[in-house]
Design an enzyme around this catalytic site. Structure first.
Site, PDB file in Angstrom:
ATOM      1  N   LYS A   1      -8.576 -22.524  -4.095  1.00 13.69           N
ATOM      2  CA  LYS A   1      -7.513 -22.313  -5.075  1.00 13.69           C
ATOM      3  C   LYS A   1      -8.042 -22.175  -6.501  1.00 13.69           C
ATOM      4  O   LYS A   1      -7.358 -21.649  -7.367  1.00 13.69           O
ATOM      5  CB  LYS A   1      -6.482 -23.435  -5.005  1.00 13.69           C
ATOM      6  CG  LYS A   1      -6.972 -24.799  -5.493  1.00 13.69           C
ATOM      7  CD  LYS A   1      -5.848 -25.821  -5.393  1.00 13.69           C
ATOM      8  CE  LYS A   1      -6.295 -27.202  -5.873  1.00 13.69           C
ATOM      9  NZ  LYS A   1      -5.190 -28.177  -5.783  1.00 13.69           N
TER      10      LYS A   1
ATOM     11  N   CYS B   1      -7.620 -11.375  -4.020  1.00 12.92           N
ATOM     12  CA  CYS B   1      -6.531 -11.642  -3.077  1.00 12.92           C
ATOM     13  C   CYS B   1      -6.380 -10.532  -2.038  1.00 12.92           C
ATOM     14  O   CYS B   1      -5.706 -10.722  -1.026  1.00 12.92           O
ATOM     15  CB  CYS B   1      -5.219 -11.836  -3.834  1.00 12.92           C
ATOM     16  SG  CYS B   1      -4.729 -10.422  -4.856  1.00 12.92           S
TER      17      CYS B   1
ATOM     18  N   CYS C   1      -4.474  -3.980  -4.236  1.00  8.77           N
ATOM     19  CA  CYS C   1      -5.586  -3.031  -4.379  1.00  8.77           C
ATOM     20  C   CYS C   1      -6.041  -2.498  -3.029  1.00  8.77           C
ATOM     21  O   CYS C   1      -7.036  -1.765  -2.949  1.00  8.77           O
ATOM     22  CB  CYS C   1      -6.763  -3.709  -5.092  1.00  8.77           C
ATOM     23  SG  CYS C   1      -7.416  -5.168  -4.240  1.00  8.77           S
TER      24      CYS C   1
ATOM     25  N   TYR D   1     -18.292   6.602   6.749  1.00 11.66           N
ATOM     26  CA  TYR D   1     -17.896   7.998   6.643  1.00 11.66           C
ATOM     27  C   TYR D   1     -18.986   8.897   7.234  1.00 11.66           C
ATOM     28  O   TYR D   1     -19.984   8.404   7.759  1.00 11.66           O
ATOM     29  CB  TYR D   1     -17.561   8.341   5.193  1.00 11.66           C
ATOM     30  CG  TYR D   1     -16.359   7.564   4.688  1.00 11.66           C
ATOM     31  CD1 TYR D   1     -15.103   7.746   5.267  1.00 11.66           C
ATOM     32  CD2 TYR D   1     -16.478   6.616   3.688  1.00 11.66           C
ATOM     33  CE1 TYR D   1     -13.997   7.020   4.844  1.00 11.66           C
ATOM     34  CE2 TYR D   1     -15.380   5.882   3.249  1.00 11.66           C
ATOM     35  CZ  TYR D   1     -14.137   6.083   3.838  1.00 11.66           C
ATOM     36  OH  TYR D   1     -13.051   5.357   3.429  1.00 11.66           O
TER      37      TYR D   1
ATOM     38  N   GLY E   1     -15.973  -3.307  -9.217  1.00  7.45           N
ATOM     39  CA  GLY E   1     -14.825  -2.638  -8.621  1.00  7.45           C
ATOM     40  C   GLY E   1     -13.537  -3.285  -9.065  1.00  7.45           C
ATOM     41  O   GLY E   1     -12.989  -3.001 -10.125  1.00  7.45           O
ATOM     42  N   ARG E   2     -13.060  -4.234  -8.256  1.00  5.89           N
ATOM     43  CA  ARG E   2     -11.748  -4.827  -8.509  1.00  5.89           C
ATOM     44  C   ARG E   2     -11.665  -5.562  -9.847  1.00  5.89           C
ATOM     45  O   ARG E   2     -10.579  -5.676 -10.421  1.00  5.89           O
ATOM     46  CB  ARG E   2     -11.383  -5.756  -7.352  1.00  5.89           C
ATOM     47  CG  ARG E   2     -11.109  -5.024  -6.053  1.00  5.89           C
ATOM     48  CD  ARG E   2     -11.003  -5.968  -4.874  1.00  5.89           C
ATOM     49  NE  ARG E   2     -12.273  -6.643  -4.624  1.00  5.89           N
ATOM     50  CZ  ARG E   2     -12.418  -7.655  -3.766  1.00  5.89           C
ATOM     51  NH1 ARG E   2     -11.372  -8.103  -3.105  1.00  5.89           N
ATOM     52  NH2 ARG E   2     -13.596  -8.207  -3.575  1.00  5.89           N
TER      53      ARG E   2
ATOM     54  N   CYS F   1      -2.539  -3.889  -9.007  1.00 10.27           N
ATOM     55  CA  CYS F   1      -3.315  -5.126  -9.053  1.00 10.27           C
ATOM     56  C   CYS F   1      -2.365  -6.292  -9.256  1.00 10.27           C
ATOM     57  O   CYS F   1      -1.515  -6.259 -10.157  1.00 10.27           O
ATOM     58  CB  CYS F   1      -4.339  -5.081 -10.187  1.00 10.27           C
ATOM     59  SG  CYS F   1      -5.251  -6.618 -10.442  1.00 10.27           S
TER      60      CYS F   1
ATOM     61  N   CYS G   1     -10.340 -11.075 -11.598  1.00  7.49           N
ATOM     62  CA  CYS G   1      -9.891 -10.731 -10.253  1.00  7.49           C
ATOM     63  C   CYS G   1      -9.888 -11.990  -9.400  1.00  7.49           C
ATOM     64  O   CYS G   1     -10.849 -12.769  -9.413  1.00  7.49           O
ATOM     65  CB  CYS G   1     -10.837  -9.696  -9.653  1.00  7.49           C
ATOM     66  SG  CYS G   1     -10.599  -9.388  -7.889  1.00  7.49           S
TER      67      CYS G   1
END
Length: 556
Positions: free
Chosen positions: A417, A339, A343, A180, A314-315, A353, A336
């Site tokens: 996985k 993936c 999000c 930014y 965050g996630r 989510c 989380c």
């Protein structure tokens, strides 16, 4: 790999719960919620009721909430629809409402201020022309900023800071990361000026000085410790930048990335914590240091706290806002799975989510219930429906015709996985905690209760050996099975197959393919071909969301 049974050492628990100071503001613990785009604000740029509920819900874990990026003027500073904006005095009362909600749960809240510079489109900035230190376009054409533009933008930041203090915010974060405007001045890759502002730190110094002259609350800087580009920001360069400005700041918040594909939200094909090694290459500042990047477990947090004063999530706080209390109590945590699906990508929707269907729906009431209910189907839909029904007060029996829970998730062949399967482990432990009765190898029928069997499924894996395989399909299953097929075959997948994926996920997936000899081609042929494109396909998020609303609406 996500370790669900990790026993945390007492010292880590004490460190996480230990208060720390940013300037004269005491934060009750060392867990910080990362600023993340949500699109939950209003078109006018103030927090909606949904947005306030979403942020304040995360204060259960985070001692400090940092809002998503908030634009400073209504001329050329905005980067996405429904973005927060502190551009005018009339929005201050609505921001005060957000502050009150977070304070009511015992946490502090800082506002992150931004001008996006070239990282926008004309349609997002009301038809105006994007501006930047240098006329290097990223989307729409860009005009190089004049000194008058620079003075105006600095004043916009200062006025927005004044509004932030009047609204009751505890501090301000200047967004100098992720490409930014501030980062565009600081990065050699985007600042090609020949005047005094060719040294981008001069712009930053003037901006900080003006903001500090207008407000008394703490001021911090978020910066990318690396832009994954030798011509851009590096740990060495960031160390020099921080050394020049740290005496005027109250903290530094490290993230990573510029314009992509590698950025702040790393998917499963990247190690955790994501940016720790880059942070270690940087000189530690004399002010508090915050570090973000794929922190999922308490063990990840422990690693971060070895180099930083606070850990930024965050996630993971999207996936489970109760991350900290659950972790400390030893209760199941919804981790989380990185993936990079619901999000990400906010051109036309709000944040959601895949593993947490309650995200964005925090205001929906969960009605109490009683009695017995049978759920048929032990895939993700049935697991989530059973969880919600049990929390509502029902006595739940879950029937699964197979020998294990998880449904189609058990078909995954992806080398990573283990992180995907953590959601099944969560449900197994959570349903046991909620006393849900589970019967495996038991086939149910539609008239027995709640039918949670999917209407359609992904194609199942077929064993193929010693041939050439072409995948020309957007189905996740084929993209996944490619890893297994590559063990005994020559495998190629078309670019079109991956076109719909998040940019970061696609980049790292292609890298993982290359390491296993899987070719990404524009077009091709194989002796065995899989050609199928669908507009919508079964996903983890859809399956869990279906179970959530199914159970929410259930009436006996």
């Amino acid at each position: 790999m996500i370790i669900l049974n990790f026993v945390e050492p007492h010292s880590l628990v004490m460190k996480l719960l230990e208060p720390f100071n940013i300037g004269d503001v005491e934060v009750r613990n060392r867990v910080v919620m990362s600023p993340m785009i949500s699109n939950l604000g209003t078109p006018q740029g103030y927090p909606s009721e949904e947005h306030i509920a979403y942020l304040s819900r995360r204060a259960i874990s985070a001692g400090l909430i940092i809002t998503e990026y908030t634009y400073v003027n209504r001329r050329d500073a905005r980067g996405s629809p429904n973005q927060l904006g502190l551009y005018d005095d009339e929005v201050v009362p609505k921001f005060s409402r957000l502050v009150d909600a977070v304070h009511g749960r015992g946490s502090k809240v800082f506002v992150q201020l931004v001008h996006v510079g070239r990282k926008t489109r004309r349609s997002f900035i009301w038809g105006n022309e994007p501006i930047a230190p240098s006329p290097i376009p990223i989307m729409d054409p860009v005009r190089e900023m004049t000194e008058d533009d620079i003075k105006r933008v600095i004043d916009d930041f200062a006025k927005a800071s004044e509004r932030a203090e009047r609204a009751g915010f505890d501090g301000i974060e200047l967004h100098g990361a992720h490409g930014y405007l501030i980062a565009q001045f600081l990065s050699p890759a985007t600042n090609k000026r020949t005047d005094r502002y060719s040294d981008g730190v001069i712009f930053l110094e003037e901006l900080i000085k003006e903001v500090r002259s207008r407000v008394s609350i703490p001021v911090g800087l978020r910066i990318s410790v690396t832009e994954f580009d030798d011509e851009g920001l590096t740990p060495e360069l960031v160390s020099k930048i921080v050394s020049r400005v740290e005496t005027h700041l109250d903290y530094v918040h490290l993230s990573a990335g510029r314009d992509g594909p590698l950025g702040s939200s790393m998917p499963i094909y990247w190690k955790r914590p994501a940016f720790l090694e880059y942070a270690k290459e940087m000189r530690r500042p004399r002010i508090p240091l915050l570090l973000v990047g794929s922190v999922i477990t308490l063990k990840d947090a422990e690693e971060v706290l070895e180099v930083a004063d606070a850990v930024v999530l965050g996630r993971q706080l999207l996936a489970d806002p109760d991350w900290l209390p659950k972790s400390l109590k030893g209760e199941p945590v919804r981790y989380c799975i990185r993936c990079n699906q619901l999000c990400r990508g906010f051109a036309s929707r709000e944040v959601r989510c895949d593993v947490n269907p309650e995200l964005g729906w925090e205001l929906l009431p969960i009605k109490p219930g009683s009695g017995r209910v049978t759920v048929v189907g032990g895939g993700l839909t049935g697991l989530e429906a059973s969880r919600v029904l049990a929390k509502r007060g029902f006595k739940v029996t879950l029937l699964e015709q197979g020998d294990r829970l998880g449904g189609q998730l058990n078909w995954i062949m992806d080398p990573w996985k283990r992180e995907f399967l953590s959601i099944v482990e969560y449900y197994e432990k959570e349903l046991a905690r909620l006393n849900v009765e589970i019967h495996l190898n038991t086939k149910g029928s539609r008239d027995e209760g709640l039918w949670a069997v999917p209407d359609r499924t992904q194609p199942q894996f077929k064993e193929i050996n010693n041939t050439e395989i072409l995948i020309d399909s957007n189905l996740y299953a084929y993209q996944d099975y490619a890893f297994k097929w590559a063990e005994n075959n020559r495998v190629a997948i078309t670019e079109k197959s991956l076109h719909h994926l998040d940019g970061t996920r696609r980049y790292l997936l292609e890298k993982a393919y290359a390491e296993r000899g899987i070719s990404v081609v524009k077009e091709g042929k194989g002796k065995v071909e899989f050609r199928e494109f669908v507009r919508q396909q079964p996903t983890i998020g859809q399956a869990i969301s279906r179970g959530f609303f199914m159970a929410l609406d259930y009436e006996p």
